[in-house]
Scaffold this motif. Structure first.
Motif, PDB file in Angstrom:
ATOM      1  N   PHE A 191       0.851  -1.187   0.000  1.00  0.00           N
ATOM      2  CA  PHE A 191       0.000   0.000   0.000  1.00  0.00           C
ATOM      3  C   PHE A 191       0.890   1.243   0.000  1.00  0.00           C
ATOM      4  O   PHE A 191       1.939   1.267   0.659  1.00  0.00           O
ATOM      5  N   VAL A 192       0.460   2.279  -0.695  1.00  0.00           N
ATOM      6  CA  VAL A 192       1.100   3.592  -0.582  1.00  0.00           C
ATOM      7  C   VAL A 192       0.155   4.591   0.066  1.00  0.00           C
ATOM      8  O   VAL A 192       0.551   5.711   0.389  1.00  0.00           O
ATOM      9  N   GLY A 193      -1.074   4.201   0.261  1.00  0.00           N
ATOM     10  CA  GLY A 193      -2.095   4.985   0.936  1.00  0.00           C
ATOM     11  C   GLY A 193      -2.994   4.032   1.697  1.00  0.00           C
ATOM     12  O   GLY A 193      -2.690   2.851   1.859  1.00  0.00           O
ATOM     13  N   PRO A 194      -4.136   4.505   2.158  1.00  0.00           N
ATOM     14  CA  PRO A 194      -5.010   3.648   2.955  1.00  0.00           C
ATOM     15  C   PRO A 194      -5.754   2.583   2.154  1.00  0.00           C
ATOM     16  O   PRO A 194      -6.248   1.614   2.736  1.00  0.00           O
ATOM     17  N   THR A 195      -5.860   2.753   0.816  1.00  0.00           N
ATOM     18  CA  THR A 195      -6.630   1.818   0.010  1.00  0.00           C
ATOM     19  C   THR A 195      -5.900   1.487  -1.289  1.00  0.00           C
ATOM     20  O   THR A 195      -5.030   2.231  -1.747  1.00  0.00           O
ATOM     21  N   VAL A 196      -6.288   0.357  -1.872  1.00  0.00           N
ATOM     22  CA  VAL A 196      -5.835  -0.061  -3.202  1.00  0.00           C
ATOM     23  C   VAL A 196      -7.063  -0.510  -3.981  1.00  0.00           C
ATOM     24  O   VAL A 196      -7.969  -1.146  -3.415  1.00  0.00           O
ATOM     25  N   ASN A 197      -7.109  -0.183  -5.248  1.00  0.00           N
ATOM     26  CA  ASN A 197      -8.196  -0.623  -6.116  1.00  0.00           C
ATOM     27  C   ASN A 197      -7.707  -1.729  -7.045  1.00  0.00           C
ATOM     28  O   ASN A 197      -6.571  -1.703  -7.512  1.00  0.00           O
ATOM     29  N   PHE A 198      -8.588  -2.694  -7.309  1.00  0.00           N
ATOM     30  CA  PHE A 198      -8.260  -3.696  -8.320  1.00  0.00           C
ATOM     31  C   PHE A 198      -9.548  -4.201  -8.954  1.00  0.00           C
ATOM     32  O   PHE A 198     -10.637  -4.059  -8.397  1.00  0.00           O
ATOM     33  N   SER A 199      -9.408  -4.774 -10.135  1.00  0.00           N
ATOM     34  CA  SER A 199     -10.565  -5.298 -10.851  1.00  0.00           C
ATOM     35  C   SER A 199     -10.116  -6.402 -11.795  1.00  0.00           C
ATOM     36  O   SER A 199      -8.944  -6.482 -12.165  1.00  0.00           O
ATOM     37  N   PHE A 200     -11.057  -7.266 -12.163  1.00  0.00           N
ATOM     38  CA  PHE A 200     -10.810  -8.284 -13.182  1.00  0.00           C
ATOM     39  C   PHE A 200     -12.161  -8.783 -13.686  1.00  0.00           C
ATOM     40  O   PHE A 200     -13.201  -8.571 -13.043  1.00  0.00           O
ATOM     41  N   THR A 201     -12.154  -9.419 -14.849  1.00  0.00           N
ATOM     42  CA  THR A 201     -13.402  -9.776 -15.512  1.00  0.00           C
ATOM     43  C   THR A 201     -13.713 -11.266 -15.487  1.00  0.00           C
ATOM     44  O   THR A 201     -14.851 -11.660 -15.742  1.00  0.00           O
ATOM     45  N   GLN A 202     -12.704 -12.086 -15.179  1.00  0.00           N
ATOM     46  CA  GLN A 202     -12.945 -13.529 -15.149  1.00  0.00           C
ATOM     47  C   GLN A 202     -11.907 -14.200 -14.260  1.00  0.00           C
ATOM     48  O   GLN A 202     -10.735 -13.830 -14.268  1.00  0.00           O
ATOM     49  N   GLY A 203     -12.360 -15.202 -13.478  1.00  0.00           N
ATOM     50  CA  GLY A 203     -11.455 -15.962 -12.632  1.00  0.00           C
ATOM     51  C   GLY A 203     -11.729 -15.753 -11.154  1.00  0.00           C
ATOM     52  O   GLY A 203     -12.767 -15.208 -10.759  1.00  0.00           O
ATOM     53  N   VAL A 204     -10.786 -16.202 -10.317  1.00  0.00           N
ATOM     54  CA  VAL A 204     -10.868 -16.069  -8.860  1.00  0.00           C
ATOM     55  C   VAL A 204      -9.520 -15.571  -8.355  1.00  0.00           C
ATOM     56  O   VAL A 204      -8.473 -16.130  -8.699  1.00  0.00           O
ATOM     57  N   VAL A 205      -9.553 -14.538  -7.526  1.00  0.00           N
ATOM     58  CA  VAL A 205      -8.324 -13.932  -6.995  1.00  0.00           C
ATOM     59  C   VAL A 205      -8.368 -13.944  -5.474  1.00  0.00           C
ATOM     60  O   VAL A 205      -9.374 -13.538  -4.866  1.00  0.00           O
ATOM     61  N   ALA A 206      -7.267 -14.403  -4.860  1.00  0.00           N
ATOM     62  CA  ALA A 206      -7.081 -14.272  -3.423  1.00  0.00           C
ATOM     63  C   ALA A 206      -6.193 -13.061  -3.159  1.00  0.00           C
ATOM     64  O   ALA A 206      -5.147 -12.916  -3.788  1.00  0.00           O
ATOM     65  N   VAL A 207      -6.619 -12.199  -2.248  1.00  0.00           N
ATOM     66  CA  VAL A 207      -5.832 -11.023  -1.868  1.00  0.00           C
ATOM     67  C   VAL A 207      -5.270 -11.274  -0.468  1.00  0.00           C
ATOM     68  O   VAL A 207      -6.014 -11.555   0.462  1.00  0.00           O
ATOM     69  N   ILE A 208      -3.941 -11.177  -0.365  1.00  0.00           N
ATOM     70  CA  ILE A 208      -3.256 -11.504   0.870  1.00  0.00           C
ATOM     71  C   ILE A 208      -2.596 -10.252   1.433  1.00  0.00           C
ATOM     72  O   ILE A 208      -1.761  -9.630   0.753  1.00  0.00           O
TER      73      ILE A 208
END
Length: 212
Positions: A191-208
């Protein structure tokens, strides 16, 4: 039921202090003994209990009212069975799994890929894996903003499946829309600030989110 905690049989050294966590609890295999030793009575116990001694099994059976016995010869792991009990029988809206990491690698991989085994894929957003150093959330396709958790320094995006058009914004290392044809871990972001944005259109993502 809104929130349910599941304690699996991973090493206790990887667990945060359980006294600080509000219940109710579902104990999974030897996780039941860890709970009982800390004077926490599981609402439900699930497993084949092949890791319990005769004394431990008797202690569990004397104190837990609802025990779901599984055949040791089965297609599903105890963690997979317990997850479906929480979702189907308890109608849990948020599930936090403890003790899912740090022991046998084959079990840890099963737990990391749990979202792919759900009867209802939409339930993956209800899952969270937690240990002393990591918090893991699971996402179906969409647009998301995630908040930095206290004490967590690192951020990773682990594609559990092929993923299309993954973008990462407002992180130390940003990513333009990219397709991945196999499971891939984009590790050691921050992180460089309090939040991060992400997006995707197909699949499954784990955020760690993790710390040293």
């Amino acid at each position: 039921m809104d929130q349910i905690n599941l304690l699996l049989g991973g090493p206790t050294k990887n667990l945060p202090p359980l006294d600080d966590i509000a219940g109710p609890w579902i104990g999974v295999d030897h996780g039941n003994i860890t709970l009982l030793q800390q004077h926490i009575t599981p609402m439900i116990s699930v497993g084949d209990f092949d890791s319990l001694t005769t004394v431990e099994r008797a202690m569990m059976e004397a104190q837990v009212a609802d025990i779901r016995y599984a055949n040791p010869i089965k297609d599903w792991t105890d963690s997979q069975l317990a997850l479906q009990v929480a979702l189907d029988d308890c109608q849990a809206q948020h599930l936090t799994l403890y003790g899912a990491t740090g022991a046998r690698l084959d079990h840890e991989l099963v737990n990391l890929f749990l979202p792919l085994d759900l009867h209802n894929p939409a339930d993956m957003a209800k899952l969270q894996l937690v240990d002393r150093q990591n918090v893991i959330d699971f996402y179906p396709p969409g647009h998301y903003q995630i908040k930095r958790l206290p004490q967590m320094k690192y951020l990773a995006f682990f594609n559990l499946t092929p993923v299309q058009q993954l973008t990462i914004q407002k992180a130390k290392y940003q990513l333009a829309a990219t397709d991945f044809t196999r499971p891939t871990s984009l590790a050691s972001n921050e992180f460089v600030g309090p939040t991060v944005n992400f997006s995707f259109t197909q699949g499954v993502v784990a955020v760690i989110q993790s710390c040293d």
